[in-house]
Write a protein that holds these residues in place. Structure first.
Motif, PDB file in Angstrom:
ATOM      1  N   GLY A  45      23.287 -15.587 -23.918  1.00  6.99           N
ATOM      2  CA  GLY A  45      24.633 -15.120 -23.625  1.00  6.99           C
ATOM      3  C   GLY A  45      25.122 -14.028 -24.545  1.00  6.99           C
ATOM      4  O   GLY A  45      26.158 -13.405 -24.279  1.00  6.99           O
ATOM      5  N   GLU A  46      24.397 -13.771 -25.637  1.00  9.52           N
ATOM      6  CA  GLU A  46      24.802 -12.737 -26.592  1.00  9.52           C
ATOM      7  C   GLU A  46      24.171 -11.379 -26.291  1.00  9.52           C
ATOM      8  O   GLU A  46      24.527 -10.379 -26.906  1.00  9.52           O
ATOM      9  CB  GLU A  46      24.418 -13.173 -28.013  1.00  9.52           C
ATOM     10  CG  GLU A  46      25.060 -14.482 -28.452  1.00  9.52           C
ATOM     11  CD  GLU A  46      24.478 -15.006 -29.762  1.00  9.52           C
ATOM     12  OE1 GLU A  46      23.498 -14.387 -30.260  1.00  9.52           O
ATOM     13  OE2 GLU A  46      24.974 -16.018 -30.274  1.00  9.52           O
ATOM     14  N   TYR A  79      20.952 -13.594 -14.371  1.00 12.98           N
ATOM     15  CA  TYR A  79      22.118 -13.126 -15.126  1.00 12.98           C
ATOM     16  C   TYR A  79      21.717 -12.010 -16.090  1.00 12.98           C
ATOM     17  O   TYR A  79      22.384 -10.958 -16.161  1.00 12.98           O
ATOM     18  CB  TYR A  79      22.760 -14.278 -15.898  1.00 12.98           C
ATOM     19  CG  TYR A  79      23.674 -13.792 -16.999  1.00 12.98           C
ATOM     20  CD1 TYR A  79      24.915 -13.226 -16.690  1.00 12.98           C
ATOM     21  CD2 TYR A  79      23.277 -13.843 -18.329  1.00 12.98           C
ATOM     22  CE1 TYR A  79      25.741 -12.739 -17.693  1.00 12.98           C
ATOM     23  CE2 TYR A  79      24.102 -13.358 -19.341  1.00 12.98           C
ATOM     24  CZ  TYR A  79      25.328 -12.808 -19.019  1.00 12.98           C
ATOM     25  OH  TYR A  79      26.131 -12.309 -20.011  1.00 12.98           O
ATOM     26  N   VAL A 124      19.314 -18.065 -15.154  1.00 13.32           N
ATOM     27  CA  VAL A 124      19.611 -17.305 -16.380  1.00 13.32           C
ATOM     28  C   VAL A 124      18.924 -15.949 -16.324  1.00 13.32           C
ATOM     29  O   VAL A 124      19.486 -14.920 -16.736  1.00 13.32           O
ATOM     30  CB  VAL A 124      19.181 -18.098 -17.623  1.00 13.32           C
ATOM     31  CG1 VAL A 124      19.295 -17.231 -18.879  1.00 13.32           C
ATOM     32  CG2 VAL A 124      20.023 -19.354 -17.768  1.00 13.32           C
TER      33      VAL A 124
END
Length: 492
Positions: A270-271, A352, A349
């Motif tokens: 997510g970073e 994303y 993921v």
């Protein structure tokens, strides 16, 4: 004019020029090598290598060593990692290697201070890598031994120095079975930093680091395809310089670069998007990757493997970069962070991260594969020629090929024959690409509205190239519907 009587023959230049196909995937690495094992003069010097033996001869090779903190084996020298990937894992060639490690400055004192030569063989192994052979000194309380006269130093397959005493009439020239004083310098890749990779041009015109991209075509007549600097590309300064160097190489050519998002600081998926945006990794000439790859217990930078995977895919498709490296196999068994923590995620993921312009590796169907078609400019830039890796590479390749093909026509008279030669030759080439389905279509036009009279008077001609490489089929959807009409088959 001389008097003529008889028959003569004259020649006209062929009206159609054969095209020059510029290799799209030649990888160029800027990194560190155990240069004491190779040719010490290969510092900030582009070297073209076609084989593993040639690369090792020029730069040396140190295999990965176990790092206790992570539990993984890692390459101390980034060029050794690249040599392993290029020749042993993907089987590609040629490659261009540029070592920026200078043994006169990026060095340290060897940790070994004493050595005991075996009484039977007269040999001993110095369990360190990167030793600079010319700096070795061996002595005892009464004697200083001379290399080449009293002993020799050679590297074993692990990159360690083996000292061997030469023989005298009554035994060995160096004392054996007793402690001898050993001193030497060794290369220290930890002292190489982002500034060494970026490089520059000195007052007397000497180039270092990324400035050497400009020397590759003049030296080898090969256009750089992909620039990498594994272990250093996570620096925003290095990444920005790599992107800049991909535009206008020698004033005309284009390439692409691969950036590793540093897993030491970005340890959560997510970073990645924030790091990418905050560090301005948003250029069409960049491919951003995360995290690191692992093959059994050996860690690899993803940029190293991707730079080797792309020319392998090209070679399987006519050496034309119209096929995406996505969904093609990496040489790996898992994902890892720098510290050794395993990374596990699924297709959701992965989708994303791809949507944020990050290329990953995925183990879903078909083993471990590269997963992602987007350059780093996505999603901020959605222009198809910039945002898709294979289309960006195709535009580079077509442009580089046109430049090399028609350079011979520069300074020819700007007349109808010149225009027809360029238009007809380029269209024949593009038609051939379309026939093989490397492109969906392409054409070249000489348009009056793009060639004002003042430019034509000044010797400037513009040719408009229309080009449509196929987009990667990144999503396939099947729509399922229950059809009640098939119930009628029960009565037939």
């Amino acid at each position: 004019m001389a008097y003529k009587h008889g028959v003569s023959v004259s020649e006209l230049a062929t009206s159609v020029l054969p095209s020059v196909d510029s290799p799209a995937g030649i990888p160029v690495i800027f990194g560190t090598a155990p240069i004491g094992m190779g040719k010490v003069e290969n510092v900030n010097k582009p070297v073209l290598c076609y084989t593993y033996a040639e690369a090792v001869e020029n730069f040396g090779y140190v295999p990965p060593a176990l790092h206790a903190e992570s539990g993984l084996k890692k390459f101390e020298y980034s060029i050794s990692e690249f040599i392993d990937c290029a020749f042993s894992k993907f089987g590609i060639s040629p490659v261009v290697i540029i070592n920026v490690l200078d043994p006169t400055t990026h060095k340290a004192i060897a940790k070994t201070t004493n050595v005991n030569l075996d009484t039977k063989t007269g040999s001993a192994v110095i369990a360190e890598t990167g030793i600079l052979p010319d700096s070795i000194e061996l002595s005892n309380a009464s004697t200083t031994y001379t290399q080449g006269t009293d002993f020799i130093a050679a590297f074993n397959e692990d990159g360690e120095i083996v000292l061997t005493s030469l023989k005298s009439t009554d035994g060995f020239k160096c004392a054996t079975g007793t402690s001898l004083t050993f001193t030497a310098n060794k290369t220290d890749p930890s002292k190489v930093d982002a500034d060494d990779i970026v490089g520059g041009v000195s007052a007397d015109g000497v180039k270092t680091g990324l400035e050497l991209v400009e020397d590759i075509f003049p030296l080898f007549r090969l256009v750089p395809g992909t620039l990498i600097a594994p272990g250093f590309s996570g620096s925003p300064t290095v990444a920005a310089t790599m992107a800049a160097k991909c535009e206008g190489i020698n004033g005309v050519f284009k390439a692409i670069s691969i950036i590793d998002i540093p897993t030491a600081t970005v340890d959560q998926y997510g970073e990645c998007a924030a790091w990418k945006n905050n560090n301005n990794i948003v250029d069409p000439a960049q491919i951003a990757c995360w995290p690191m790859l692992r093959l059994d217990d050996v860690a690899y930078n993803m940029s190293t493997q991707l730079a080797c995977l792309m020319p392998q895919v090209d070679a399987d498709n006519g050496d034309v970069p119209y096929v995406s490296p996505s969904n093609k196999n990496f040489q790996m068994t898992g994902l890892t962070l720098t510290g050794g923590d395993e990374v596990v995620f699924g297709q959701d993921v992965g989708a994303y991260l791809n949507s944020q312009g990050v290329v990953i590796a995925l183990n879903f169907i078909g083993g471990w594969v590269c997963w992602g078609n987007r350059t780093a400019c996505y999603p901020g830039n959605t222009d198809v020629k910039d945002a898709f890796i294979p289309i960006r590479r195709m535009f580079n390749w077509v442009g580089n090929s046109l430049i090399q093909t028609f350079w011979q026509r520069v300074d020819a008279p700007l007349n109808r024959r010149q225009i027809d030669t360029i238009v007809d030759s380029a269209n024949l080439w593009l038609n051939g690409l379309a026939a093989r389905q490397y492109i969906l279509g392409g054409r070249v036009e000489f348009r009056e509205d793009e060639n004002p009279t003042t430019d034509l008077m000044d010797g400037i001609a513009r040719f408009h190239v229309y080009l449509t490489p196929p987009s990667p089929n990144r999503f396939i959807e099947f729509i399922l519907e229950y059809d009640v009409n098939y119930l009628k088959t029960l009565f037939s």
